[in-house]
Design an enzyme around this catalytic site. Sequence first.
Site, mmCIF file in Angstrom:
data_model
loop_
_atom_site.group_PDB
_atom_site.id
_atom_site.type_symbol
_atom_site.label_atom_id
_atom_site.label_comp_id
_atom_site.label_asym_id
_atom_site.label_seq_id
_atom_site.Cartn_x
_atom_site.Cartn_y
_atom_site.Cartn_z
ATOM 1 N N LYS A 1 0.826 -1.224 0.000
ATOM 2 C CA LYS A 1 0.000 0.000 0.000
ATOM 3 C C LYS A 1 0.852 1.262 0.000
ATOM 4 O O LYS A 1 2.024 1.253 0.344
ATOM 5 C CB LYS A 1 -0.986 -0.044 1.169
ATOM 6 C CG LYS A 1 -2.075 -1.085 0.868
ATOM 7 C CD LYS A 1 -3.416 -0.786 1.441
ATOM 8 C CE LYS A 1 -4.433 -1.747 0.827
ATOM 9 N NZ LYS A 1 -5.561 -2.022 1.708
ATOM 10 N N ARG B 1 -4.218 -9.922 4.445
ATOM 11 C CA ARG B 1 -4.564 -9.959 3.015
ATOM 12 C C ARG B 1 -3.345 -9.466 2.243
ATOM 13 O O ARG B 1 -2.976 -8.302 2.368
ATOM 14 C CB ARG B 1 -5.779 -9.068 2.769
ATOM 15 C CG ARG B 1 -6.263 -9.036 1.325
ATOM 16 C CD ARG B 1 -7.458 -8.094 1.189
ATOM 17 N NE ARG B 1 -7.930 -8.047 -0.178
ATOM 18 C CZ ARG B 1 -7.395 -7.270 -1.115
ATOM 19 N NH1 ARG B 1 -6.370 -6.489 -0.840
ATOM 20 N NH2 ARG B 1 -7.885 -7.292 -2.343
HETATM 21 C C1 7PJ Z 1 -8.407 -4.184 0.910
HETATM 22 C C2 7PJ Z 1 -9.463 -4.924 0.395
HETATM 23 C C3 7PJ Z 1 -8.204 -4.174 2.326
HETATM 24 C C4 7PJ Z 1 -10.110 -5.626 2.494
HETATM 25 C C5 7PJ Z 1 -8.419 -3.927 -1.212
HETATM 26 C C6 7PJ Z 1 -5.310 -3.273 -2.456
HETATM 27 C C7 7PJ Z 1 -6.521 -2.428 -2.647
HETATM 28 N N1 7PJ Z 1 -10.310 -5.653 1.166
HETATM 29 N N2 7PJ Z 1 -9.459 -4.749 -0.964
HETATM 30 N N3 7PJ Z 1 -9.086 -4.916 3.062
HETATM 31 N N4 7PJ Z 1 -7.755 -3.589 -0.119
HETATM 32 N N5 7PJ Z 1 -10.923 -6.317 3.300
HETATM 33 O O1 7PJ Z 1 -5.352 -4.491 -2.485
HETATM 34 O O2 7PJ Z 1 -4.220 -2.661 -2.288
HETATM 35 O O3 7PJ Z 1 -7.302 -3.522 2.885
HETATM 36 S S1 7PJ Z 1 -8.038 -3.374 -2.817
#
Ligand code: 7PJ
Length: 290
Positions: A234, A268
């Site tokens: 990020k 994640r």
């Molecule tokens: C997240 C997401 C996160 C959850 C994305 C990226 C942007 N879902 N979807 N948490 N980020 N739950 O993957 O950098 O931080 S999209």
Amino acid sequence: MTGQAVPPTLLACGRRTLSLASPRVMGILNITPDSFSDGGLLFRNDRLDADALCRSAETMVMAGASLLDIGGESTRPGAASVSEQEELDRVMGAIEVVGPRFDVIISLDSSSATVMRAGAAAGIGMINDVRALTREGAMEAAAATGLPICLMHMQGEPDTMQRAPDYHHVVDEVSKFLEERRQSCQAAGIAADKIIYDPGFGFGKTPSHNFTLLRHLPDIVALGRPVLAGLSRKSMIASVLERDMAQRLPASLALAVLALVGGASILRVHDVVETMDAVAMVTTWAESSL
Ligand code: 7PJ
């Protein structure tokens, strides 16, 4: 791992059960031609590249990912919006490829009621909604699936959220939002023990908001629900270090370790292989005693 509240450790994810007694890793599969950090990797000639998808999924599962997060809508700041039909085509194509081939829980990254219902019929085990079930019909659709739901905090909408993020007290406001969404979920018939919290790193937050939330992650864990942290690659990393996407792995691992020490149950991530090593170090550290 060190948060005060002890969240429930077993989550029923459709046909599979996920134990959160130790931290779990969710691998990211972006089924988008224009994603934030791995744009178009799984696309060729504007179509889902099933071979590339299988290779990515296999690498993640072999490394120890418990979940794979499939999303068809890019939520990076300023991303082009995608029609519901296009999103449906993308994620259903991917679920049909991954579902029968791998022993893993599929998490569906979507805010759309239609997509959630279709995903549930195709055997997903979890819903991950960056809009925390605020879109029309999403709450009812999610409730009808009976699946666990990850509720994420976001200030604003993806196309405008990074213009001027603003909070009095970011940890309190994020906590309050998550608690209120949980109450709405319960009113709609979703049991509290199906809910996962996510502070939403990078979603309507300055770098300072993101680092404050990470520092105070134990406060979110203390709300009593398992916490998912998405920190991988990020832009908060680029606020400290000049690193483009391809250079953010070491910093992502550092943030992953901090999230685990702060009590996160699920990470994640894009880089499952490397993150599993970090998880092994932290869990061994956490279990060691005099
Ligand atoms: C997240 C997401 C996160 C959850 C994305 C990226 C942007 N879902 N979807 N948490 N980020 N739950 O993957 O950098 O931080 S999209």
